[in-house]
Every structure is written in C-alpha cells, then in structure tokens.
Design a protein around this motif. Structure first.
Motif, PDB file in Angstrom:
ATOM      1  N   LEU A 227       0.834  -1.208   0.000  1.00 47.39           N
ATOM      2  CA  LEU A 227       0.000   0.000   0.000  1.00 47.39           C
ATOM      3  C   LEU A 227       0.862   1.249   0.000  1.00 47.39           C
ATOM      4  O   LEU A 227       0.618   2.191  -0.753  1.00 47.39           O
ATOM      5  N   GLY A 228       1.891   1.265   0.841  1.00 46.39           N
ATOM      6  CA  GLY A 228       2.778   2.423   0.900  1.00 46.39           C
ATOM      7  C   GLY A 228       3.470   2.679  -0.418  1.00 46.39           C
ATOM      8  O   GLY A 228       3.515   3.793  -0.910  1.00 46.39           O
TER       9      GLY A 228
ATOM     10  N   PHE B 232      -8.032   6.762   2.973  1.00 46.14           N
ATOM     11  CA  PHE B 232      -6.932   7.195   3.829  1.00 46.14           C
ATOM     12  C   PHE B 232      -6.193   8.340   3.150  1.00 46.14           C
ATOM     13  O   PHE B 232      -6.427   8.664   1.991  1.00 46.14           O
ATOM     14  N   PHE B 233      -5.291   8.923   3.902  1.00 48.00           N
ATOM     15  CA  PHE B 233      -4.467  10.033   3.441  1.00 48.00           C
ATOM     16  C   PHE B 233      -3.026   9.559   3.489  1.00 48.00           C
ATOM     17  O   PHE B 233      -2.603   8.938   4.471  1.00 48.00           O
ATOM     18  N   ALA B 234      -2.268   9.804   2.433  1.00 49.13           N
ATOM     19  CA  ALA B 234      -0.857   9.415   2.393  1.00 49.13           C
ATOM     20  C   ALA B 234       0.002  10.671   2.347  1.00 49.13           C
ATOM     21  O   ALA B 234      -0.270  11.591   1.575  1.00 49.13           O
ATOM     22  N   ARG B 235       1.006  10.679   3.180  1.00 48.95           N
ATOM     23  CA  ARG B 235       1.935  11.808   3.239  1.00 48.95           C
ATOM     24  C   ARG B 235       3.341  11.248   3.175  1.00 48.95           C
ATOM     25  O   ARG B 235       3.668  10.273   3.857  1.00 48.95           O
TER      26      ARG B 235
ATOM     27  N   GLY C  17      -6.619   5.949  12.923  1.00 47.14           N
ATOM     28  CA  GLY C  17      -5.216   5.913  13.310  1.00 47.14           C
ATOM     29  C   GLY C  17      -4.295   6.055  12.107  1.00 47.14           C
ATOM     30  O   GLY C  17      -4.752   6.332  10.999  1.00 47.14           O
ATOM     31  N   PHE C  18      -3.019   5.878  12.336  1.00 51.07           N
ATOM     32  CA  PHE C  18      -2.063   5.988  11.240  1.00 51.07           C
ATOM     33  C   PHE C  18      -0.904   5.033  11.439  1.00 51.07           C
ATOM     34  O   PHE C  18      -0.681   4.517  12.515  1.00 51.07           O
ATOM     35  N   GLU C  19      -0.178   4.806  10.343  1.00 51.39           N
ATOM     36  CA  GLU C  19       1.024   3.962  10.408  1.00 51.39           C
ATOM     37  C   GLU C  19       2.061   4.470   9.436  1.00 51.39           C
ATOM     38  O   GLU C  19       1.788   5.173   8.517  1.00 51.39           O
TER      39      GLU C  19
ATOM     40  N   ARG D  81      10.053   8.524   3.394  1.00 49.93           N
ATOM     41  CA  ARG D  81       9.141   7.907   4.358  1.00 49.93           C
ATOM     42  C   ARG D  81       7.739   8.202   3.883  1.00 49.93           C
ATOM     43  O   ARG D  81       7.476   9.246   3.303  1.00 49.93           O
ATOM     44  N   ILE D  82       6.845   7.271   4.134  1.00 51.12           N
ATOM     45  CA  ILE D  82       5.444   7.503   3.812  1.00 51.12           C
ATOM     46  C   ILE D  82       4.612   7.141   5.039  1.00 51.12           C
ATOM     47  O   ILE D  82       4.911   6.171   5.734  1.00 51.12           O
ATOM     48  N   GLU D  83       3.643   7.980   5.302  1.00 50.01           N
ATOM     49  CA  GLU D  83       2.758   7.779   6.437  1.00 50.01           C
ATOM     50  C   GLU D  83       1.348   7.651   5.891  1.00 50.01           C
ATOM     51  O   GLU D  83       0.912   8.477   5.100  1.00 50.01           O
ATOM     52  N   LEU D  84       0.657   6.585   6.282  1.00 45.55           N
ATOM     53  CA  LEU D  84      -0.722   6.383   5.866  1.00 45.55           C
ATOM     54  C   LEU D  84      -1.622   6.694   7.052  1.00 45.55           C
ATOM     55  O   LEU D  84      -1.442   6.134   8.137  1.00 45.55           O
TER      56      LEU D  84
END
Length: 190
Positions: free
Chosen positions: A8-9, A161-164, A188-190, A180-183
C-alpha cells in the motif's frame, strides 16, 4: 499483513509521484520560471533582437486577483451555538486568520491544498502551544506535492486514507534519497 501495508505504501507513493509533474508545472508557472510562448516565430525573433528581457509572470495575475477577492467570513454551525463556539476557539488557537491566506494561495497555485488536523498532546511542558493543547486540535497546511487523499473506487465520496511522504535525507549528495510515507486512516495511522 506487513507485506500488504508495504505494498500500500509503495503503491500510493507511486501515485503521489505520478501527480508530482503537474504540481511542479503549476509551481513553475506561478513563480514565473516558464518561458514565454509566442504564437509567431517572427514576433519571438523581433523580441529577441531588442536585447531587452521579456518575461512577464501572467500566471500570478489571476491567482493574486482571486486571492484578493477571497474572504473567509465565518464558520458556523446553524442552530448550534456550542459547536460554533468550539469551532471559533479552534480557529483562534490555530491562528487561522493568519494561516488561511496561505491555504487559499496553495489551493489556487496547485489546484489542491491539504490541511492536516491532529489532536494536540501536551504531556511534557513546552511540547505544544498552550492554546492548541486547550482546544485539543492543531491544523497544519501540507504541500500537495508531498501528499494525497485516496478515495474508495466504488464510492468516490468515501475517504479511504491520506498518504503523506517526505524525504529524510534531502541534502545528501551521491546517496539514494530515502523517503518515508505515512498512511493516515480515520482510526489511526502507520
């Protein structure tokens, strides 16, 4: 499950990367880095022969005009004074009167703007602004070149979701860039 999360990331990092050229082009137009286009080679040649620099940033004109006419008058909840008061306290604590012009400018420049709304945590003294801790919400403006909201393909109104993403070593020459990617999900988030 870990492999799915990694996939996914990577998949969504690729989608952010896919939209990056359009954002970079919009940014280039806004800052005036795009060469002038002349519909006639003869006119282009005549302008070059003058030896005078000929570069006008026409892309900024409608953006600045639109920005000058944009005004956020109020954010209210009809028939609910308590909710309106809460929104006002969040607005004031986050200095929205100062930040909103940047939000609108980002939206007009890139066509997208994202505000990340996070709960504040004030566990240790000095960790966060006291006003933000008191209202419990902090808003951050994100550059759309670095993030994207993803929606359900079956229901485009439903946010999945939102990806940054961000680069952890942007200034290291000769080394591969590390991203780095944050979902971020609703729960919550990971």
């Amino acid at each position: 499950m870990k492999q799915l999360r990694e996939w996914l990331g990577l998949r969504h990092d690729a989608e952010i990367e896919e939209h990056l050229p359009a954002y970079l082009e919009a940014e280039s137009f806004y800052v005036g880095d795009v060469d002038e286009y002349f519909s006639s080679d003869i006119i282009a040649q005549k302008v070059r022969e003058t030896g005078q620099p000929y570069k006008f940033n026409f892309a900024q004109v409608p953006i600045k005009a639109h920005l000058g006419r944009t005004e956020l008058r109020s954010i209210t909840v009809p028939d609910d004074e308590a909710a309106t008061a809460l929104i006002k306290s969040v607005y004031d604590a986050n200095d929205e009167d100062v930040d909103y012009p940047d939000v609108f400018l980002t939206a007009y420049e890139y066509g997208d703007a994202y505000r990340l709304v996070l709960p504040t945590e004030g566990d240790a003294p000095g960790d966060a602004d006291e006003e933000l801790v008191a209202v419990g919400v902090e808003k951050i403006l994100l550059n759309p070149k670095e993030c994207r909201m993803f929606y359900d393909e079956m229901n485009e109104r439903f946010k999945l979701f939102f990806a940054r993403r961000w680069c952890t070593n942007p200034d290291q020459e000769g080394n591969a860039r590390v991203w780095r990617i944050e979902l971020m999900y609703a729960d919550g988030f990971e």
